[in-house]
Design a protein around this motif. Structure first.
Motif, PDB file in Angstrom:
ATOM      1  N   PRO A  42      43.366 -16.096  48.856  1.00 30.93           N
ATOM      2  CA  PRO A  42      43.795 -17.005  47.783  1.00 30.93           C
ATOM      3  C   PRO A  42      42.914 -16.942  46.539  1.00 30.93           C
ATOM      4  N   GLU A  43      41.598 -16.762  46.716  1.00 37.30           N
ATOM      5  CA  GLU A  43      40.687 -16.722  45.583  1.00 37.30           C
ATOM      6  C   GLU A  43      40.634 -15.338  44.923  1.00 37.30           C
ATOM      7  N   GLY A  44      41.369 -14.380  45.488  1.00 40.28           N
ATOM      8  CA  GLY A  44      41.338 -13.031  44.954  1.00 40.28           C
ATOM      9  C   GLY A  44      40.116 -12.246  45.363  1.00 40.28           C
ATOM     10  N   THR A  45      39.293 -12.817  46.210  1.00 42.35           N
ATOM     11  CA  THR A  45      38.121 -12.165  46.772  1.00 42.35           C
ATOM     12  C   THR A  45      37.706 -12.968  47.996  1.00 42.35           C
ATOM     13  N   LEU A  46      36.611 -12.569  48.650  1.00 44.30           N
ATOM     14  CA  LEU A  46      36.130 -13.349  49.784  1.00 44.30           C
ATOM     15  C   LEU A  46      35.780 -14.758  49.310  1.00 44.30           C
ATOM     16  N   PRO A  47      36.017 -15.785  50.146  1.00 40.19           N
ATOM     17  CA  PRO A  47      35.758 -17.165  49.713  1.00 40.19           C
ATOM     18  C   PRO A  47      34.308 -17.362  49.283  1.00 40.19           C
ATOM     19  N   SER A  48      34.111 -17.992  48.127  1.00 37.35           N
ATOM     20  CA  SER A  48      32.751 -18.248  47.654  1.00 37.35           C
ATOM     21  C   SER A  48      31.998 -19.154  48.617  1.00 37.35           C
ATOM     22  N   ALA A  49      32.749 -20.031  49.321  1.00 37.43           N
ATOM     23  CA  ALA A  49      32.100 -20.912  50.284  1.00 37.43           C
ATOM     24  C   ALA A  49      31.444 -20.118  51.405  1.00 37.43           C
ATOM     25  N   MET A  50      32.032 -18.975  51.755  1.00 35.10           N
ATOM     26  CA  MET A  50      31.461 -18.162  52.822  1.00 35.10           C
ATOM     27  C   MET A  50      30.077 -17.656  52.434  1.00 35.10           C
ATOM     28  N   GLY A  51      29.950 -17.157  51.191  1.00 36.54           N
ATOM     29  CA  GLY A  51      28.649 -16.706  50.736  1.00 36.54           C
ATOM     30  C   GLY A  51      27.644 -17.837  50.674  1.00 36.54           C
ATOM     31  N   SER A  52      28.096 -19.005  50.215  1.00 29.96           N
ATOM     32  CA  SER A  52      27.201 -20.165  50.135  1.00 29.96           C
ATOM     33  C   SER A  52      26.711 -20.574  51.521  1.00 29.96           C
ATOM     34  N   LEU A  53      27.616 -20.563  52.490  1.00 29.97           N
ATOM     35  CA  LEU A  53      27.239 -20.949  53.852  1.00 29.97           C
ATOM     36  C   LEU A  53      26.265 -19.942  54.453  1.00 29.97           C
ATOM     37  N   MET A  54      26.482 -18.662  54.205  1.00 29.85           N
ATOM     38  CA  MET A  54      25.552 -17.654  54.706  1.00 29.85           C
ATOM     39  C   MET A  54      24.192 -17.784  54.032  1.00 29.85           C
ATOM     40  N   ARG A  55      24.196 -18.120  52.736  1.00 28.09           N
ATOM     41  CA  ARG A  55      22.928 -18.310  52.031  1.00 28.09           C
ATOM     42  C   ARG A  55      22.144 -19.475  52.630  1.00 28.09           C
ATOM     43  N   LEU A  56      22.840 -20.579  52.902  1.00 23.95           N
ATOM     44  CA  LEU A  56      22.185 -21.745  53.498  1.00 23.95           C
ATOM     45  C   LEU A  56      21.673 -21.434  54.900  1.00 23.95           C
ATOM     46  N   GLY A 112      28.379 -28.229  54.532  1.00 15.77           N
ATOM     47  CA  GLY A 112      29.307 -27.218  54.044  1.00 15.77           C
ATOM     48  C   GLY A 112      30.327 -26.816  55.099  1.00 15.77           C
ATOM     49  N   LEU A 113      29.891 -26.716  56.342  1.00 20.03           N
ATOM     50  CA  LEU A 113      30.815 -26.365  57.430  1.00 20.03           C
ATOM     51  C   LEU A 113      31.870 -27.450  57.626  1.00 20.03           C
ATOM     52  N   ARG A 114      31.466 -28.706  57.483  1.00 20.88           N
ATOM     53  CA  ARG A 114      32.438 -29.801  57.601  1.00 20.88           C
ATOM     54  C   ARG A 114      33.430 -29.752  56.430  1.00 20.88           C
ATOM     55  N   ARG A 115      32.921 -29.479  55.250  1.00 17.42           N
ATOM     56  CA  ARG A 115      33.793 -29.446  54.080  1.00 17.42           C
ATOM     57  C   ARG A 115      34.837 -28.338  54.188  1.00 17.42           C
ATOM     58  N   ILE A 138      24.161  -5.296  50.225  1.00 18.14           N
ATOM     59  CA  ILE A 138      25.623  -5.287  50.146  1.00 18.14           C
ATOM     60  C   ILE A 138      26.155  -6.705  49.991  1.00 18.14           C
ATOM     61  N   CYS A 139      25.589  -7.649  50.738  1.00 21.79           N
ATOM     62  CA  CYS A 139      25.995  -9.056  50.590  1.00 21.79           C
ATOM     63  C   CYS A 139      25.661  -9.575  49.192  1.00 21.79           C
ATOM     64  N   GLU A 140      24.469  -9.220  48.709  1.00 22.52           N
ATOM     65  CA  GLU A 140      24.067  -9.679  47.377  1.00 22.52           C
ATOM     66  C   GLU A 140      25.003  -9.140  46.291  1.00 22.52           C
ATOM     67  N   GLU A 141      25.497  -7.925  46.477  1.00 23.89           N
ATOM     68  CA  GLU A 141      26.335  -7.303  45.462  1.00 23.89           C
ATOM     69  C   GLU A 141      27.777  -7.791  45.507  1.00 23.89           C
ATOM     70  N   TYR A 142      28.296  -8.023  46.704  1.00 26.55           N
ATOM     71  CA  TYR A 142      29.739  -8.229  46.826  1.00 26.55           C
ATOM     72  C   TYR A 142      30.185  -9.585  47.356  1.00 26.55           C
ATOM     73  N   LEU A 143      29.286 -10.378  47.918  1.00 25.09           N
ATOM     74  CA  LEU A 143      29.707 -11.628  48.546  1.00 25.09           C
ATOM     75  C   LEU A 143      29.469 -12.796  47.598  1.00 25.09           C
ATOM     76  N   PRO A 144      30.521 -13.373  47.019  1.00 21.49           N
ATOM     77  CA  PRO A 144      30.354 -14.489  46.074  1.00 21.49           C
ATOM     78  C   PRO A 144      29.608 -15.658  46.724  1.00 21.49           C
ATOM     79  N   GLY A 145      28.661 -16.230  45.970  1.00 20.89           N
ATOM     80  CA  GLY A 145      27.939 -17.390  46.458  1.00 20.89           C
ATOM     81  C   GLY A 145      26.731 -17.086  47.313  1.00 20.89           C
ATOM     82  N   PHE A 146      26.507 -15.803  47.643  1.00 21.87           N
ATOM     83  CA  PHE A 146      25.405 -15.480  48.549  1.00 21.87           C
ATOM     84  C   PHE A 146      24.054 -15.500  47.843  1.00 21.87           C
TER      85      PHE A 146
END
Length: 454
Positions: free
Chosen positions: A313-327, A339-342, A433-441
């Motif tokens: 839906p976002e046209g790429t991997l969900p930004s929330a996924m990168g944020s959750l992996m960063r946390l 974030g997982l609850r949200r 690779i995550c830093e380059e391509y995963l939004p929010g990471f």
């Protein structure tokens, strides 16, 4: 068509016999042990015979049974060595093979799908298949403009077979479990069931493959054959010459080949959503073809089979996924839990220890903590054991977490990719690779939500 009910009944009977066959061999093995045969030798013999029956049956039945087996095969790396040995060859065979259908049937389907004049466009067709998939097989051909093409034709009755197989496998999930110890069968069956209708329509596959081909035209690292023509059960694409699939590298590749193609495999998984708005969601090695350079050194990676894609839906991997992996990487347990609850991974009425959740997510996070990470079967088995052993603290987390439908194919692709990378034993710059391509990471998503901005 009148014979379909009888064929379905025979298929159902063969699937139903799988757990019975295992039980019979186990009973026979018990008798052998009483008679003095070493327990280890008896168990190996039981596992070998069970593996052969299971994957021979799944491969011959095609449809949902073979598709289920292919999904299962990419998790082979989680099995202990003493269990994996009897299964490994049979699993690998299932990634690339299935019995063929007659060429006369193929020609009938081409005429129905492409019209009576199909031979004027497809001027040559190889009499035997070059490859087989779960619901179709591939022949080499030549298009009227001189291009070599791959002609994929769906098996007659594939839809009915697929639905019947998956329904039966769903019923048998609990009893098939002992045949493949340590893997939860039911979610695999449910995941295949959730997406089979899309995979039956080759028009959707053609649309997805063309989008990938346009996005990767003239790419120095990846090759995606473009679509030449298609119907509902036929898809013709440009032919791709290769030196085999990733399964070949898993079986006999050098360290250089394993690392090179493992890194490309990872980059394609992470980068393609940003280019196409879709995620290639069928990670088994048979879909990835190795194309060495002229001097024999590792070269480009060809990517086939776009029947299973996640349209994002976002046209790429969900930004929330990168944020959750960063946390998770920062070990920020409280913000991670929020974030997982949200995102719906933890439902409002569920209580779970945030620290245990951090531990549970480590297979996804650990490779991001170093510059280069070496995947291995031992590492994958350790991760799998930690969250699937009832005696381990992380075991209770799995039953408390929820997988939102929008993440189903993403989760399947990522876990499957970890299995393939572990089979390869590849070392890859996973963090970069995550830093380059995963939004929010690499940085918080600034949308005014303090839980997202950390």
């Amino acid at each position: 068509m009148a014979d379909l009910p009888r064929k379905a009944a025979r298929r159902t009977a063969r699937l139903a016999a799988l757990p019975l066959g295992y039980a019979g061999r186990s009973a026979l093995g018990f008798g052998k042990r009483i008679g003095g045969a070493p327990a280890e030798a008896v168990m190996t013999d039981i596992q070998q015979r069970t593996a052969e029956q299971l994957f021979r049956t799944l491969g011959e039945l095609k449809g949902g049974a073979m598709k289920f087996g292919q999904a299962l095969s990419i998790f082979e790396s989680v099995l202990p060595d003493d269990v994996a040995a009897p299964y490994r060859d049979n699993l690998t065979k299932l990634q690339d093979s299935a019995p063929p259908m007659p060429t006369s049937t193929v020609r009938e389907i081409l005429a129905r799908e492409l019209g009576a004049d199909w031979k004027e466009r497809l001027v040559w067709l190889d009499g035997g298949p070059t490859a087989a998939a779960s619901i179709g097989q591939v022949h080499k051909g030549r298009w009227h403009d001189g291009r070599e093409v791959a002609v994929k034709v769906q098996y007659p009755g594939a839809g009915e077979a697929l639905r019947s197989d998956l329904k039966q496998l769903s019923r048998l999930a609990r009893t098939i479990g002992p045949v493949f110890p340590g893997i939860d069968i039911k979610p695999l069956v449910e995941e295949v069931q959730a997406r089979y209708e899309d995979e039956l329509d080759y028009r959707l596959e053609a649309e997805a493959q063309h989008a990938f081909a346009v996005a990767y035209a003239d790419d120095p690292d990846f090759v995606v054959p473009d679509v030449v023509e298609h119907g509902e059960t036929v898809i013709i694409t440009e032919w791709l010459d290769s030196a085999g699939s990733l399964a070949t590298i898993i079986a006999e590749g050098t360290t250089q080949e394993r690392d090179h193609y493992g890194e490309l495999y990872t980059r394609f998984l992470f980068a393609s959503p940003g280019r196409t708005g879709m995620l290639h969601a069928d990670p088994h090695p048979g879909n990835y073809r190795v194309i060495p350079n002229e001097d024999g050194t590792p070269g480009r990676l060809g990517v086939l089979d776009y029947g299973a894609v996640a349209r994002l839906p976002e046209g790429t991997l969900p930004s929330a996924m990168g944020s959750l992996m960063r946390l998770a990487k920062l070990a920020d347990a409280e913000d991670l839990m929020e974030g997982l609850r949200r995102e719906g991974f933890v439902k409002p009425n569920i209580t779970v220890d945030p620290e245990l959740v951090l531990d549970y997510l480590s297979p996804f996070v650990e490779p991001t903590k170093v510059e280069r990470f070496r995947f291995s079967r031992d590492w994958m088995r350790a991760q799998f054991q930690r969250i699937n052993n009832p005696r381990e603290p992380g075991y209770t987390v799995a039953i408390k977490l929820n997988l939102p439908p929008s993440y189903m194919l993403i989760h399947r692709s990522w876990t499957g990719a970890l299995g393939v990378l572990s089979q390869l034993g590849a070392e890859a710059p996973f963090k970069a690779i995550c830093e380059e391509y995963l939004p929010g990471f690499t940085r918080p998503v600034d949308d005014g939500d303090p839980a997202r901005t950390g």
